[in-house]
Design an enzyme around this catalytic site. Sequence first.
Site, PDB file in Angstrom:
ATOM      1  N   GLU A 161      35.881  80.119  61.395  1.00  0.00           N
ATOM      2  CA  GLU A 161      37.335  79.952  61.526  1.00  0.00           C
ATOM      3  C   GLU A 161      37.820  80.532  62.857  1.00  0.00           C
ATOM      4  O   GLU A 161      37.437  81.631  63.237  1.00  0.00           O
ATOM      5  CB  GLU A 161      38.009  80.685  60.367  1.00  0.00           C
ATOM      6  CG  GLU A 161      39.507  80.694  60.433  1.00  0.00           C
ATOM      7  CD  GLU A 161      40.095  81.432  59.247  1.00  0.00           C
ATOM      8  OE1 GLU A 161      39.915  80.973  58.109  1.00  0.00           O
ATOM      9  OE2 GLU A 161      40.711  82.485  59.469  1.00  0.00           O
ATOM     10  N   GLU A 212      43.016  74.258  58.683  1.00  0.00           N
ATOM     11  CA  GLU A 212      43.193  75.113  57.497  1.00  0.00           C
ATOM     12  C   GLU A 212      44.594  75.714  57.451  1.00  0.00           C
ATOM     13  O   GLU A 212      45.086  76.163  58.490  1.00  0.00           O
ATOM     14  CB  GLU A 212      42.272  76.329  57.577  1.00  0.00           C
ATOM     15  CG  GLU A 212      40.816  76.138  57.667  1.00  0.00           C
ATOM     16  CD  GLU A 212      40.179  77.517  57.928  1.00  0.00           C
ATOM     17  OE1 GLU A 212      40.257  78.399  57.080  1.00  0.00           O
ATOM     18  OE2 GLU A 212      39.619  77.685  59.013  1.00  0.00           O
ATOM     19  N   SER A 213      45.160  75.771  56.281  1.00  0.00           N
ATOM     20  CA  SER A 213      46.398  76.505  55.958  1.00  0.00           C
ATOM     21  C   SER A 213      47.674  75.726  56.299  1.00  0.00           C
ATOM     22  O   SER A 213      47.765  75.077  57.341  1.00  0.00           O
ATOM     23  CB  SER A 213      46.492  77.858  56.675  1.00  0.00           C
ATOM     24  OG  SER A 213      45.343  78.620  56.502  1.00  0.00           O
TER      25      SER A 213
HETATM   26  O1  LIG Z   1      46.887  82.934  52.301  1.00  0.00           O
HETATM   27  C1  LIG Z   1      47.311  83.922  52.916  1.00  0.00           C
HETATM   28  O2  LIG Z   1      48.490  84.322  52.831  1.00  0.00           O
HETATM   29  C2  LIG Z   1      46.387  84.715  53.805  1.00  0.00           C
HETATM   30  C3  LIG Z   1      46.814  85.932  54.313  1.00  0.00           C
HETATM   31  C4  LIG Z   1      45.961  86.701  55.077  1.00  0.00           C
HETATM   32  C5  LIG Z   1      44.689  86.250  55.399  1.00  0.00           C
HETATM   33  C6  LIG Z   1      44.264  85.026  54.910  1.00  0.00           C
HETATM   34  C7  LIG Z   1      45.093  84.256  54.125  1.00  0.00           C
HETATM   35  N1  LIG Z   1      44.673  83.062  53.598  1.00  0.00           N
HETATM   36  C8  LIG Z   1      43.304  82.690  53.532  1.00  0.00           C
HETATM   37  C9  LIG Z   1      43.023  81.280  53.567  1.00  0.00           C
HETATM   38  O3  LIG Z   1      41.982  80.971  54.049  1.00  0.00           O
HETATM   39  C10 LIG Z   1      43.929  80.270  52.960  1.00  0.00           C
HETATM   40  O4  LIG Z   1      43.932  80.518  51.589  1.00  0.00           O
HETATM   41  C11 LIG Z   1      43.508  78.824  53.200  1.00  0.00           C
HETATM   42  O5  LIG Z   1      43.417  78.563  54.552  1.00  0.00           O
HETATM   43  C12 LIG Z   1      44.504  77.862  52.539  1.00  0.00           C
HETATM   44  O6  LIG Z   1      45.775  78.064  53.074  1.00  0.00           O
HETATM   45  P1  LIG Z   1      47.092  77.514  52.330  1.00  0.00           P
HETATM   46  O7  LIG Z   1      46.899  76.036  52.130  1.00  0.00           O
HETATM   47  O8  LIG Z   1      48.213  77.806  53.264  1.00  0.00           O
HETATM   48  O9  LIG Z   1      47.174  78.247  51.039  1.00  0.00           O
END
Ligand SMILES: O=C(O)c1ccccc1NCC(=O)[C@H](O)[C@H](O)COP(=O)(O)O
Length: 257
Positions: A161, A212-213
């Site tokens: 990542e 991601e995210s």
């Molecule tokens: O999800 C968080 O708030 C977070 C905070 C601090 C470090 C990592 C975090 N997330 C880890 C992840 O890898 C996410 O769960 C993943 O990328 C999915 O993201 P999302 O679709 O925004 O839930």
Amino acid sequence: MLDSIINIKREEIKLLKKELKIEKYFPGLDNRKFLDSLKRENGVISVIAEVKKASPVKGVLCNQFDPVELADIYEKNGATAISVITDNKYFLGEKEYLSLVKKTVDVPILRKDFIIDELQLYETAVLGADAVLLISRILDYNVLLNLVEKCFKLGVEPFVEVHDRADINKCLDTPVKVIGINNRNLKDFTVSIDSTLELIEYIPNSIVKVSESGIKSQRDLVLLEKAGVNAVLVGESIVVADNIPAKVKELAYYREA
Ligand SMILES: O=C(O)c1ccccc1NCC(=O)[C@H](O)[C@H](O)COP(=O)(O)O
């Protein structure tokens, strides 16, 4: 917060040194092809759906949380791989969830945690993960290289990542084949898919690219597809959806809208 997470991991590794039984690991027993699952034809984006109960920023996301039921729904509705968060303190995950999910579905499983020591990779293999997250930001180059190489020896795909160009340059000097661009800034936890749109050009074509995210809609997927993304990793927008099967389907079949 990231520093506290890593300090807790150091304590967990001390325990792991005493407890881990590596002889329980039989390489190649049920090794699923994570990398291949991310490459769909005609540029169609694959969905890695995440089994995520909570976030350290937002607290509990999913009150009726059943990791096995969720994984089953994800697979039946088009997810091509499943991410399982195993960190307990900040995400309320469990290592056992990974092994349970692996027994339930046929798609490859990614372990999401904060990996800083190769002992955690042996544990990852014992749990049955097909791929494991390595966060470029928290690993010095020599440590990252060692972990990536160890992953290949264990038959676990390293998924590195990144969040900026320094992270990318660091991991491109390793044999990694799949890179995830995290749209979440781990310093201030702001989230924007612009991170992927800005950074993707610095990753060579030969590498499989995951965004991601913060991915919520078919509109996001259309933008990411145009930018050349192969797969997305989605947690929150799926687990908070009123209709989880429909949300997974909406993302997995975004081209058919
Ligand atoms: O999800 C968080 O708030 C977070 C905070 C601090 C470090 C990592 C975090 N997330 C880890 C992840 O890898 C996410 O769960 C993943 O990328 C999915 O993201 P999302 O679709 O925004 O839930």
